[in-house]
Motif scaffolding. Structure first.
Motif, PDB file in Angstrom:
ATOM      1  N   ALA A 140       0.831  -1.211   0.000  1.00 42.50           N
ATOM      2  CA  ALA A 140       0.000   0.000   0.000  1.00 42.50           C
ATOM      3  C   ALA A 140       0.860   1.253   0.000  1.00 42.50           C
ATOM      4  O   ALA A 140       0.510   2.254  -0.630  1.00 42.50           O
ATOM      5  CB  ALA A 140      -0.937  -0.004   1.203  1.00 42.50           C
TER       6      ALA A 140
ATOM      7  N   SER B 151       1.936   1.875  -4.319  1.00 43.67           N
ATOM      8  CA  SER B 151       0.954   2.824  -4.835  1.00 43.67           C
ATOM      9  C   SER B 151       1.663   4.006  -5.471  1.00 43.67           C
ATOM     10  O   SER B 151       2.777   4.356  -5.109  1.00 43.67           O
ATOM     11  CB  SER B 151       0.034   3.309  -3.705  1.00 43.67           C
TER      12      SER B 151
ATOM     13  N   LYS C 141      -0.149   8.523   1.093  1.00 40.24           N
ATOM     14  CA  LYS C 141       0.237   7.117   0.996  1.00 40.24           C
ATOM     15  C   LYS C 141       0.418   6.488   2.371  1.00 40.24           C
ATOM     16  O   LYS C 141       0.074   5.334   2.570  1.00 40.24           O
ATOM     17  CB  LYS C 141       1.523   6.966   0.178  1.00 40.24           C
TER      18      LYS C 141
ATOM     19  N   GLU D 254      -3.081   5.855   3.785  1.00 44.06           N
ATOM     20  CA  GLU D 254      -3.677   4.711   3.094  1.00 44.06           C
ATOM     21  C   GLU D 254      -3.046   3.400   3.549  1.00 44.06           C
ATOM     22  O   GLU D 254      -3.733   2.405   3.756  1.00 44.06           O
ATOM     23  CB  GLU D 254      -3.521   4.855   1.581  1.00 44.06           C
ATOM     24  N   ALA D 255      -1.736   3.393   3.722  1.00 49.30           N
ATOM     25  CA  ALA D 255      -1.053   2.175   4.155  1.00 49.30           C
ATOM     26  C   ALA D 255      -1.497   1.762   5.557  1.00 49.30           C
ATOM     27  O   ALA D 255      -1.700   0.574   5.834  1.00 49.30           O
ATOM     28  CB  ALA D 255       0.460   2.372   4.112  1.00 49.30           C
TER      29      ALA D 255
ATOM     30  N   TRP E 200      -5.201   0.419   5.148  1.00 49.10           N
ATOM     31  CA  TRP E 200      -5.197  -0.898   4.512  1.00 49.10           C
ATOM     32  C   TRP E 200      -4.593  -1.943   5.438  1.00 49.10           C
ATOM     33  O   TRP E 200      -5.101  -3.069   5.542  1.00 49.10           O
ATOM     34  CB  TRP E 200      -4.440  -0.861   3.185  1.00 49.10           C
TER      35      TRP E 200
END
Length: 144
Positions: free
Chosen positions: A86, A90, A104, A107-108, A111
């Motif tokens: 992730a 990405s 990022k 999001e990581a 996720w």
């Protein structure tokens, strides 16, 4: 300047590559979020069973790794893999970000936390099914 995924993992200028530090920090943040979600699920009566399973992975980590080595390894590898992919896999459509916390990273963490919750619950269901099958079919006592 565009860099490939392999370029991000190889940083010969530092003793510990910055990509490893980012991955470790993201895993720590995701662990805190995982524990927070598990605690929230544990206090609500409809989801308390799920929360107890999730908290059990943290509170009984040594016992879990001793009894269910393969399950614990697969859960951890999946969780770290999702976080790594992730973040490092990405692409940032907006270009390089100058902010302290980039999209990022968020999001990581999201996720990683959600995949961690999902893989632990799936692993628990599969383990219970396998344990029941072993006990019934082969008369093996797998409970500790």
């Amino acid at each position: 300047m565009s860099s490939t995924l392999s370029d991000r993992f190889i940083d010969l200028g530092n003793a510990l590559p910055s990509s490893i530090l980012i991955l470790m920090a993201t895993c720590i943040i995701s662990s805190v979020a995982y524990y927070f979600i598990a605690a929230l699920l544990a206090v609500s009566p409809p989801t308390s069973g799920l929360g107890v399973v999730l908290l059990g992975r943290v509170h009984d980590a040594k016992l879990n790794w001793h009894i269910h080595v393969i399950r614990s390894f697969l859960e951890t590898a999946f969780w770290v893999g999702v976080i790594g992919f992730a973040y490092f896999g990405s692409t940032d459509e907006a270009g390089e970000s100058n902010s302290m916390v980039d999209r990022k990273l968020i999001e990581a963490v999201l996720w990683g936390t959600m995949s961690g919750v999902g893989v632990v619950l799936l692993g628990d269901v599969c383990t219970r099914c396998l344990d029941d099958t072993l006990e019934v079919r082969f008369k093996v006592n797998v409970s500790a």
